[in-house]
Design a protein around this motif. Structure first.
Motif, PDB file in Angstrom:
ATOM      1  N   GLY A  73      -0.484   8.925   7.929  1.00 47.41           N
ATOM      2  CA  GLY A  73      -0.883   9.758   6.787  1.00 47.41           C
ATOM      3  C   GLY A  73      -2.060  10.654   7.150  1.00 47.41           C
ATOM      4  N   ASP A  91     -10.590   1.545   6.510  1.00 45.76           N
ATOM      5  CA  ASP A  91      -9.624   0.449   6.674  1.00 45.76           C
ATOM      6  C   ASP A  91     -10.383  -0.814   7.064  1.00 45.76           C
ATOM      7  OD1 ASP A  91      -6.244   0.631   7.320  1.00 45.76           O
ATOM      8  OD2 ASP A  91      -7.307  -1.243   7.719  1.00 45.76           O
ATOM      9  N   HIS A  96      -6.148  -1.422  13.579  1.00 41.68           N
ATOM     10  CA  HIS A  96      -5.410  -0.291  13.029  1.00 41.68           C
ATOM     11  C   HIS A  96      -6.191   1.002  13.264  1.00 41.68           C
ATOM     12  CE1 HIS A  96      -3.009  -2.998  10.005  1.00 41.68           C
ATOM     13  NE2 HIS A  96      -2.949  -3.412  11.255  1.00 41.68           N
TER      14      HIS A  96
HETATM   15  C1  LIG Z   1       0.219   0.808   4.120  1.00 43.77           C
HETATM   16  S1  LIG Z   1      -0.974   0.780   5.395  1.00 43.77           S
HETATM   17  C2  LIG Z   1      -1.724   2.342   5.316  1.00 43.77           C
HETATM   18  C3  LIG Z   1      -0.860   3.381   5.815  1.00 43.77           C
HETATM   19  C4  LIG Z   1      -1.601   4.606   6.230  1.00 43.77           C
HETATM   20  N1  LIG Z   1      -2.081   5.373   5.102  1.00 43.77           N
HETATM   21  C5  LIG Z   1      -0.729   5.415   7.117  1.00 43.77           C
HETATM   22  O1  LIG Z   1      -0.526   6.564   6.827  1.00 43.77           O
HETATM   23  O2  LIG Z   1      -0.241   4.884   8.110  1.00 43.77           O
HETATM   24  C6  LIG Z   1      -2.173  -0.217   4.673  1.00 43.77           C
HETATM   25  C7  LIG Z   1      -3.467  -0.297   5.434  1.00 43.77           C
HETATM   26  O3  LIG Z   1      -4.396  -0.815   4.528  1.00 43.77           O
HETATM   27  C8  LIG Z   1      -5.213  -1.728   5.186  1.00 43.77           C
HETATM   28  N2  LIG Z   1      -5.727  -2.652   4.195  1.00 43.77           N
HETATM   29  C9  LIG Z   1      -5.165  -3.721   3.658  1.00 43.77           C
HETATM   30  N3  LIG Z   1      -5.976  -4.305   2.763  1.00 43.77           N
HETATM   31  C10 LIG Z   1      -7.059  -3.536   2.730  1.00 43.77           C
HETATM   32  C11 LIG Z   1      -8.258  -3.596   2.014  1.00 43.77           C
HETATM   33  N4  LIG Z   1      -8.504  -4.547   1.139  1.00 43.77           N
HETATM   34  N5  LIG Z   1      -9.140  -2.634   2.234  1.00 43.77           N
HETATM   35  C12 LIG Z   1      -8.911  -1.651   3.117  1.00 43.77           C
HETATM   36  N6  LIG Z   1      -7.813  -1.539   3.835  1.00 43.77           N
HETATM   37  C13 LIG Z   1      -6.909  -2.482   3.636  1.00 43.77           C
HETATM   38  C14 LIG Z   1      -4.372  -2.366   6.245  1.00 43.77           C
HETATM   39  O4  LIG Z   1      -5.185  -2.798   7.311  1.00 43.77           O
HETATM   40  C15 LIG Z   1      -3.460  -1.231   6.622  1.00 43.77           C
HETATM   41  O5  LIG Z   1      -3.952  -0.547   7.746  1.00 43.77           O
END
Ligand SMILES: C[S@@+](CC[C@H](N)C(=O)[O-])C[C@H]1O[C@@H](n2cnc3c(N)ncnc32)[C@H](O)[C@@H]1O
Length: 216
Positions: A73, A91, A96
């Motif tokens: 994204g 994040d 990641h």
């Molecule tokens: C669906 S992915 C994001 C996709 C990203 N926007 C992309 O374009 O690839 C979700 C991300 O949120 C992170 N995540 C999960 N729980 C979270 C939290 N409480 N706070 C921040 N990041 C979080 C995960 O580590 C993961 O990298």
């Protein structure tokens, strides 16, 4: 005459066509592969293309992304933003963000254009300046969407856009029989934004649902 089945097939073909209408280059495809390896759901190309359009139409110089993932994204956003635009992306997972930084380097993004902040958005977002952002993408931790949406509305300038990815939550939101906690939270976020006089909302069916809301 077109049968129901044909109509369904027509929609399916149309859907697939629109989702891949703007193709991804090798950098994005590699970032997407890393996302799959790390078990992170990256937005599909159709959603990415909408994000790029939004960033370009807003001439977005200041963008916040909640949930960096491996940078899929982020790259779409950066490619729509002007050359001096800065993406602040948050994040909790360092691994990641490392993968995302690799993707930014492969894409030739100047280091000054990204601020990758490790940590919880609940800790980081309150430190960002009111009304200073053109676009905020929320795409992590759906339980916390209500909190992130409120923060995003504080951060956005008038005319700025909030984008909530995963607004259909694995396709469950439209099904009223799905009443598990997280689906209910995401459904309520959509309903609340629909009724919120501070924004002009629209829900796009791309990917897992992209909810857009323009800050009045
Ligand atoms: C669906 S992915 C994001 C996709 C990203 N926007 C992309 O374009 O690839 C979700 C991300 O949120 C992170 N995540 C999960 N729980 C979270 C939290 N409480 N706070 C921040 N990041 C979080 C995960 O580590 C993961 O990298």
């Amino acid at each position: 005459m077109t049968s129901d089945v044909d109509a369904r097939h027509g929609r399916t073909a149309g859907w697939a066509y629109t989702e891949s209408f703007v193709p991804e280059d090798d950098v994005l495809l590699r970032a997407r592969e890393r996302a799959a390896e790390l078990g992170c759901h990256a937005p599909p190309p159709g959603t990415g293309a909408v994000l790029r359009v939004m960033a370009a139409s807003l001439a977005a110089r200041a963008v916040v992304e909640v949930g960096t993932g491996t940078g899929v994204g982020s790259l779409w956003l950066l490619r729509g933003m002007p050359a001096d635009g800065v993406l602040t992306t948050i994040d909790v997972e360092l691994e990641h963000q490392r993968a995302a930084k690799r993707a930014f380097a492969e894409a030739g993004i100047a280091p000054g254009r990204t601020r990758t902040i490790p940590g919880r958005p609940a800790d980081v977002l309150p430190r960002l300046t009111d009304g200073a952002y053109d676009l905020v993408l929320v795409g992590a931790d759906p339980y916390a969407y209500p909190e992130y949406v409120e923060e995003a509305l504080r951060l956005l300038r008038p005319g700025g856009v909030l984008a909530v990815d995963g607004a259909l939550h694995e396709g469950r939101v439209p099904d009223p029989a799905r009443r598990d906690e997280v689906t209910t939270v995401v459904r309520e976020v959509g309903r609340a934004l629909r009724a919120d006089e501070r924004v002009v909302p629209a829900l796009l069916p791309s990917g897992d649902g992209l909810l857009l809301a323009v800050r009045r």
